[in-house]
Design an enzyme around this catalytic site. Structure first.
Site, mmCIF file in Angstrom:
data_model
loop_
_atom_site.group_PDB
_atom_site.id
_atom_site.type_symbol
_atom_site.label_atom_id
_atom_site.label_comp_id
_atom_site.label_asym_id
_atom_site.label_seq_id
_atom_site.Cartn_x
_atom_site.Cartn_y
_atom_site.Cartn_z
ATOM 1 N N LYS A 52 0.810 -1.153 0.071
ATOM 2 C CA LYS A 52 0.135 -0.066 -0.235
ATOM 3 C C LYS A 52 0.917 1.358 -0.016
ATOM 4 O O LYS A 52 0.673 2.146 -0.662
ATOM 5 C CB LYS A 52 -0.993 0.066 1.213
ATOM 6 N N GLN A 96 -4.536 -1.608 9.828
ATOM 7 C CA GLN A 96 -4.388 -3.019 8.974
ATOM 8 C C GLN A 96 -5.222 -4.033 10.205
ATOM 9 O O GLN A 96 -4.738 -4.015 11.034
ATOM 10 C CB GLN A 96 -2.986 -3.438 8.928
ATOM 11 N N ASP A 119 -11.240 2.629 4.138
ATOM 12 C CA ASP A 119 -11.277 1.320 3.927
ATOM 13 C C ASP A 119 -12.823 1.135 3.816
ATOM 14 O O ASP A 119 -13.377 -0.206 3.604
ATOM 15 C CB ASP A 119 -10.834 0.538 5.242
HETATM 16 N N1 GUN Z 1 -6.732 -6.755 6.255
HETATM 17 C C1 GUN Z 1 -6.787 -7.684 5.321
HETATM 18 N N2 GUN Z 1 -7.339 -6.963 4.130
HETATM 19 C C2 GUN Z 1 -7.549 -5.620 4.679
HETATM 20 C C3 GUN Z 1 -8.121 -4.255 4.356
HETATM 21 O O1 GUN Z 1 -8.456 -4.304 2.947
HETATM 22 N N3 GUN Z 1 -7.911 -3.296 5.012
HETATM 23 C C4 GUN Z 1 -7.535 -3.447 6.223
HETATM 24 N N4 GUN Z 1 -7.318 -2.215 7.042
HETATM 25 N N5 GUN Z 1 -7.054 -4.599 6.789
HETATM 26 C C5 GUN Z 1 -7.046 -5.753 5.788
#
Ligand code: GUN
Length: 292
Positions: A52, A96, A119
């Protein structure tokens, strides 16, 4: 049959955002920023967060990763989130998941300002999605809709069958496709593990969205001719011919289902690359709406 190239579409989206950010820089304006907060050292999470960050850098977006130790208290994490809620340089906040057991995930998500909830996990974002207000839709479902739109696949009046009811994919994509809007306006069915016969439902799909998490579960005899197939699955299966000893497959038996499909997403290279592209896109949107 057309294989939907998510890698290409995601690259196009990143390139469009890069141009917009270059323009902002040329005008001497602040640029969009995304902060990623990661707690502990789960290897999969580290990889996600690193990719990311890299994606942000590549398009000229401000980015920062807050790496916190696994034993940080919930109160400290909430305080950090609150400080980013006030920070004018970061328009998106991503925590995350999963978090260590001693931290209440719901409380953490609810502490993120809905204006920075890129998100789309905050209950306010989810609620706005359900009632059809403009909001941040979670990234994988938003990416699915983007793929359908960019491939000009008709969705109005079509029967979308979603297999899987997770909060991250199944429920939000069903709500997106239900909206009276371009790229949606579909008739939506959600089917899940409690069904006696999943194929009874999947056979009716004009557009089948598989988000189950079971390797190659959707077989050719479960779909009708001409179906559009969106495969959200990412499953490891044993494969001694590969150096790593495994390969990645989706929730759909691609080889056989693709023979009946009009469009199909591959795994990898279909939906997967879209998730980060939509995260960047949501961050840009947060900047435009609330931050510029
Ligand atoms: N953990 C696995 N996929 C995601 C996601 O798309 N966003 C977040 N914040 N955590 C994750």
């Amino acid at each position: 049959m057309i294989i939907i190239d998510g890698k290409k579409v995601a690259a196009d989206i990143r390139s469009e955002l890069k141009d917009k950010i270059s323009q902002l820089k040329a005008e001497g304006k602040n640029v969009p920023g995304l902060v990623a907060i990661i707690v502990g050292d789960d290897p999969a999470s580290q990889i996600y967060v690193a990719s990311k960050g890299k994606a942000c850098e590549e398009i000229g977006m401000r980015t920062k990763t807050e790496k916190l130790s696994a034993d940080i208290s919930e109160a400290e994490l909430l305080t950090l989130i609150q400080s980013y809620n006030q920070n004018k340089d970061y328009h998106g906040i991503l925590v995350q998941l999963p978090l260590p057991k001693h931290i209440d995930e719901d409380r953490v998500i609810e502490t993120i300002s809905p204006k920075k909830d890129v998100d789309g996990f905050h209950p306010i974002s989810v609620g706005n999605l359900v009632i059809g207000k403009d909001t941040f839709a979670s990234c994988t479902p938003a990416g699915i809709q983007e793929l359908l739109m960019r491939y000009k696949i008709e969705t109005k009046g079509k029967h979308v069958v979603v297999v899987g009811r997770s909060n991250i994919v199944g429920k939000p994509i069903a709500n997106i496709m239900l909206q009276k809007a371009d790229g949606a306006n579909s008739i939506v069915t959600i089917v899940h593990s409690a069904a006696n016969d999943i194929s009874y439902y999947t056979k009716q799909a004009d557009i089948l969205i598989a988000a189950i998490g079971k390797a190659e579960m959707i077989k050719a005899d479960m779909v009708k001719d001409g179906v559009v197939v969106i495969d959200v699955g990412i499953n490891r299966i044993h494969d001694p011919t590969k150096a790593k000893g495994y390969r990645i497959v989706g929730d759909v038996d691609f080889e056989n289902v693709s023979k009946k499909a009009s469009f199909i997403t591959p795994v990898p290279g279909g939906v997967g690359p879209m998730t980060i592209a939509m995260l960047l896109s949501n961050t840009f949107k947060a900047y435009k709406l609330y931050g510029e």
